[in-house]
Design a protein around this motif. Structure first.
Motif, PDB file in Angstrom:
ATOM      1  N   ASP A 127       0.867  -1.188   0.000  1.00 39.07           N
ATOM      2  CA  ASP A 127       0.000   0.000   0.000  1.00 39.07           C
ATOM      3  C   ASP A 127       0.899   1.231   0.000  1.00 39.07           C
ATOM      4  O   ASP A 127       1.021   1.941   0.998  1.00 39.07           O
ATOM      5  N   GLY A 170       0.117   4.891   1.169  1.00 40.90           N
ATOM      6  CA  GLY A 170      -1.095   4.830   1.964  1.00 40.90           C
ATOM      7  C   GLY A 170      -0.832   4.274   3.345  1.00 40.90           C
ATOM      8  O   GLY A 170      -1.638   4.441   4.264  1.00 40.90           O
ATOM      9  N   SER A 176      -5.078  -9.038  -3.092  1.00 43.25           N
ATOM     10  CA  SER A 176      -4.881  -8.600  -1.711  1.00 43.25           C
ATOM     11  C   SER A 176      -5.718  -9.428  -0.749  1.00 43.25           C
ATOM     12  O   SER A 176      -6.785  -9.937  -1.113  1.00 43.25           O
ATOM     13  N   PHE A 228      -6.405   2.165  -1.385  1.00 39.87           N
ATOM     14  CA  PHE A 228      -5.367   1.244  -1.851  1.00 39.87           C
ATOM     15  C   PHE A 228      -5.695   0.747  -3.260  1.00 39.87           C
ATOM     16  O   PHE A 228      -4.830   0.706  -4.144  1.00 39.87           O
ATOM     17  N   ASN A 288      -3.210   2.318  -5.994  1.00 39.33           N
ATOM     18  CA  ASN A 288      -2.130   1.357  -6.211  1.00 39.33           C
ATOM     19  C   ASN A 288      -2.527   0.194  -7.112  1.00 39.33           C
ATOM     20  O   ASN A 288      -1.935  -0.005  -8.174  1.00 39.33           O
ATOM     21  N   ASP A 340      -1.069  -8.583  -1.645  1.00 42.47           N
ATOM     22  CA  ASP A 340      -0.791  -7.825  -0.435  1.00 42.47           C
ATOM     23  C   ASP A 340      -1.274  -8.630   0.774  1.00 42.47           C
ATOM     24  O   ASP A 340      -2.367  -9.207   0.769  1.00 42.47           O
ATOM     25  N   GLY A 349       4.118   0.320   3.399  1.00 38.67           N
ATOM     26  CA  GLY A 349       3.851  -0.089   2.036  1.00 38.67           C
ATOM     27  C   GLY A 349       5.007   0.169   1.071  1.00 38.67           C
ATOM     28  O   GLY A 349       5.435   1.311   0.877  1.00 38.67           O
ATOM     29  N   CYS A 362      -4.465  -3.387   4.520  1.00 42.26           N
ATOM     30  CA  CYS A 362      -5.612  -2.483   4.636  1.00 42.26           C
ATOM     31  C   CYS A 362      -6.849  -3.183   5.178  1.00 42.26           C
ATOM     32  O   CYS A 362      -7.143  -4.332   4.820  1.00 42.26           O
TER      33      CYS A 362
END
Length: 268
Positions: free
Chosen positions: A8, A11, A58, A44, A48, A32, A15, A36
């Motif tokens: 992230d 953010g 993620s 995010f 991203n 990820d 990250g 988050c």
């Protein structure tokens, strides 16, 4: 494929930038590791995931605010802050990239409050409801130094096929090895049920001795991932996924075994 890292970028304080970290290393796809929660996932995604050249998935942190910092109180894992309704809406909106629900079980997030078993139960409950709605949603557990009232068997006995234990080679508190150096029965039985084990390398979640011990026990992780954050990209002992692969090779894993754990296994 790097199955667990934190990207992230801008953010979150932890990250990394997926493109500057992964593309030069030949990594085309990443997931990820639950940086988050629902309060920050939209940002995010827009800032991203949509912009990365690296193909990005993620996990969603069950904690509403996710991983806020690299200081104290990184993630409050009190289940009272798990917003089941908002988590369901997030999966409804971003189900194409979300691949699991992340909880973090260690002293750093639980302390000795006794909330650990309730955190696990809450995560399992939300995971079950999301799966009943048709979402691909294993429970991804950051396994660390468990509180004294939360034995390792409680964790591994609670998980089901497809759930993932991250940092399985970690060195703090109760490890996956018993006092004789053998893999605990509860861990082997979890694997037999289909629970997946992630090396999830990072900087402090493994030791060379534990890697060698696992290989001698014929207990290889299902995934090798970097757990890279901004502070560890291109800096040993985190560096990159390639570094984690090299360390596993030095510990005794074959090239074919390593490649399977960064290609076929995470792709499935």
């Amino acid at each position: 494929i790097d199955e667990h890292l934190h990207i992230d970028y801008q953010g979150s304080l932890i990250g990394a930038n997926a493109d500057t970290l992964c593309v030069p290393s030949g990594i085309t796809s990443v997931c990820d590791g639950g940086t988050c929660g629902v309060s920050s996932f939209t940002s995010f995604y827009n800032n991203n995931i949509l912009r990365y050249e690296t193909h990005t998935y993620s996990y969603l942190n069950a904690q509403t605010f996710g991983n806020k910092s690299v200081c104290l109180h990184e993630e409050d894992q009190d289940p009272k802050d798990f917003r089941e309704d908002l988590i369901a809406k997030c999966f409804e909106r971003y189900g194409d990239v979300l691949r699991g629900l992340k909880i973090r079980l260690c002293r750093g997030t639980l302390g000795d409050s006794g909330v650990g078993p309730e955190t696990l139960k809450a995560g399992l409950k939300i995971r079950k409801k999301l799966q009943e709605k048709g979402y691909h949603c294993p429970l991804v557990v950051h396994y660390g130094d468990l509180p004294a009232d939360f034995p390792i068997a409680t964790l591994f006995d609670s998980l089901q096929k497809g759930d993932i234990v991250a940092h399985v080679m970690q060195t703090h508190g109760e490890q996956i090895f018993d006092d004789s150096g053998k893999v605990r029965d509860c861990v082997r039985k979890a694997r037999e049920r289909g629970v997946l084990m992630d090396d999830c390398h990072g900087r402090v979640h493994w030791s060379f001795e534990n890697l060698e011990r696992a290989i001698s026990n014929d207990f290889l992780p299902d995934f090798i991932s970097s757990d890279n954050i901004r502070l560890s990209e291109y800096v040993a002992p985190g560096f990159s996924l390639l570094y984690a692969m090299a360390v596993q090779s030095a510990a005794g894993m074959s090239v074919e075994q390593i490649l399977r754990r960064v290609t076929r296994n995470p792709a499935l």
